[in-house]
Design a protein around this motif. Structure first.
Motif, short mmCIF file in Angstrom:
data_model
loop_
_atom_site.label_atom_id
_atom_site.label_comp_id
_atom_site.label_asym_id
_atom_site.label_seq_id
_atom_site.Cartn_x
_atom_site.Cartn_y
_atom_site.Cartn_z
N PRO A 136 -1.22 5.75 -5.02
CA PRO A 136 -2.57 5.64 -4.47
C PRO A 136 -3.39 4.49 -5.06
O PRO A 136 -4.32 4.00 -4.41
CB PRO A 136 -3.21 7.00 -4.81
N ARG A 161 -3.69 -0.16 -2.85
CA ARG A 161 -4.04 -0.22 -1.44
C ARG A 161 -4.40 -1.66 -1.11
O ARG A 161 -5.39 -2.18 -1.61
CB ARG A 161 -5.21 0.73 -1.09
N HIS A 186 9.23 6.91 11.10
CA HIS A 186 8.01 7.23 11.84
C HIS A 186 8.15 6.97 13.32
O HIS A 186 7.16 6.69 14.02
CB HIS A 186 6.81 6.55 11.18
N SER A 190 0.85 -1.20 0.00
CA SER A 190 0.00 0.00 0.00
C SER A 190 0.88 1.25 0.00
O SER A 190 0.84 2.04 0.94
CB SER A 190 -0.92 0.01 1.23
N PRO A 191 1.71 1.43 -1.04
CA PRO A 191 2.66 2.55 -1.00
C PRO A 191 1.94 3.90 -0.90
O PRO A 191 0.99 4.17 -1.65
CB PRO A 191 3.40 2.43 -2.34
N VAL A 192 2.41 4.73 0.02
CA VAL A 192 1.81 6.04 0.21
C VAL A 192 1.80 6.84 -1.09
O VAL A 192 0.84 7.54 -1.39
CB VAL A 192 2.58 6.81 1.32
N ASN A 193 2.87 6.69 -1.88
CA ASN A 193 3.00 7.50 -3.09
C ASN A 193 2.48 6.81 -4.35
O ASN A 193 2.71 7.29 -5.46
CB ASN A 193 4.47 7.92 -3.29
N GLY A 203 11.19 10.30 1.49
CA GLY A 203 10.76 9.88 2.82
C GLY A 203 11.98 9.42 3.60
O GLY A 203 13.12 9.60 3.16
N ASN A 214 8.20 -4.53 7.90
CA ASN A 214 8.39 -3.10 8.13
C ASN A 214 9.26 -2.76 9.32
O ASN A 214 9.43 -1.58 9.65
CB ASN A 214 7.02 -2.43 8.33
N ALA A 243 2.41 12.98 7.68
CA ALA A 243 1.45 12.36 6.75
C ALA A 243 0.96 11.01 7.26
O ALA A 243 -0.12 10.56 6.89
CB ALA A 243 2.10 12.19 5.39
N CYS A 244 1.74 10.38 8.16
CA CYS A 244 1.33 9.07 8.68
C CYS A 244 0.20 9.18 9.70
O CYS A 244 -0.42 8.18 10.05
CB CYS A 244 2.52 8.35 9.29
#
Length: 333
Positions: free
Chosen positions: A91, A94, A168, A86-89, A144, A162, A179-180
């Motif tokens: 979209p 997911r 984070h 589900s890479p943040v960058n 990031g 992870n 953003a997290c």
């Protein structure tokens, strides 16, 4: 188990801007390469089509019959236990079943997934600045901030792939929202875009080349610009606090830092080492060495290959050896 020195691993390094692929040999050398831009703003199927195009290009080479496993290092979050990303960058992805989708295309080869920070860690421990170190934190400081851990001589990626995601950890309890969803994270302070944002907000202006990125701030800092220097100093403090927290928790001996921001050199590493002395003060944490990463842009594919090789028992990196980089990754089979 295959242990022949001619065995290869197909590796993918998937990020928000590019999808890199390579066939990697047992010495950590990419023998064949392929690359596509990441269609990050498109739907999930379109992104997967770009991944498939990279795999197809690799599969058309004469060396593909030597491939024994497939490794994937992906921007995260990833869930190696489920084989999803589900890479943040990106979209369009997911909970995307990346391991299953890749496994369908590689003829039954085992597929291993790790986060991109864990992949970089596997690469630096196998062939780079953390080689021969039993306990290490390796970090990617770029758009990031990611990372991974080697403990007891083995890559420790955790149940979902992870573990070691230092970006984070909160180092400023009342800091700016990240953003997290948390506050004051290392990434919110030390990533390239945040170094540049902070400098611009404090009055720094780019030079004649118009470079408004962290690289532009680094150039100004090297020329003595006080605002640019202050922004890098703040980033260095955040990184130092995160490294010190990690050293206190799990007793690392070295912190290896790569990624685009690390290319700033002494502008980053100088204040980082100074601040680390202020934060890592307990006897068992105070000796942490800070080193620049060595593998550069190849770290993603080399590390993904190392993680997959460890799972497959290739090149002496298998989890049963007690010496490899494996452990905690997920197989697609």
């Amino acid at each position: 188990m295959h242990t022949d020195s001619g065995d290869l691993v197909a590796a993918l390094d998937i990020g928000g801007t590019k999808i890199a692929g390579a066939l990697v040999d047992g010495a950590g050398r990419p023998r064949v390469r392929a690359r596509r831009p990441t269609p990050a703003r498109e739907d999930g199927a379109t992104v997967m089509a770009a991944v498939a195009a990279v795999l197809d290009e690799l599969a058309r080479t004469g060396e593909w019959p030597l491939v024994r496993a497939v490794g994937i290092g992906s921007a995260g979050p990833v869930d190696a236990s489920a084989g999803t990303v589900s890479p943040v960058n990106v979209p369009g992805w997911r909970g995307f079943p990346l391991v299953a989708e890749v496994a369908r295309r590689v003829g039954g080869l085992p597929v291993t997934l790790v986060g991109d920070g864990v992949a970089m860690t596997a690469a630096e421990h196998w062939q780079g600045a953390a080689r021969g170190r039993a306990d290490a934190l390796c970090m990617v400081v770029s758009t990031g901030v990611g990372g991974g851990l080697v403990l007891g001589g083995r890559l420790r990626s955790g149940p979902t792939g992870n573990a070691g995601h230092i970006g984070h950890i909160s180092v400023d309890l009342d800091g700016e929202p990240c953003a997290c969803g948390s506050r004051g994270c290392v990434e919110r302070i030390a990533s390239g875009p945040n170094i540049a944002r902070r400098a611009l907000e404090a009055g720094w202006r780019p030079g004649s080349d118009g470079d408004r990125s962290a690289a532009g701030v680094a150039a100004a800092a090297r020329a003595g610009d006080p605002v640019a220097l202050a922004s890098f100093d703040r980033a260095a403090r955040a990184l130092a606090a995160g490294i010190a927290a990690t050293a206190t928790l799990v007793e690392i001996e070295v912190a290896v830092i790569g990624g685009g921001v690390a290319e700033a050199g002494d502008v980053l590493f100088g204040p980082l080492r100074e601040h680390l002395r202020d934060y890592a003060v307990l006897s068992f944490a105070s000796g942490v060495e800070v080193l620049p990463a060595r593998l550069g842009s190849d770290a993603g594919v080399v590390g993904a290959a190392a993680a997959a090789a460890a799972e497959a028992g290739l090149w002496g990196l298998g989890s049963g050896t007690g010496e490899g980089t494996g452990g905690g990754t997920a197989s697609g089979m």
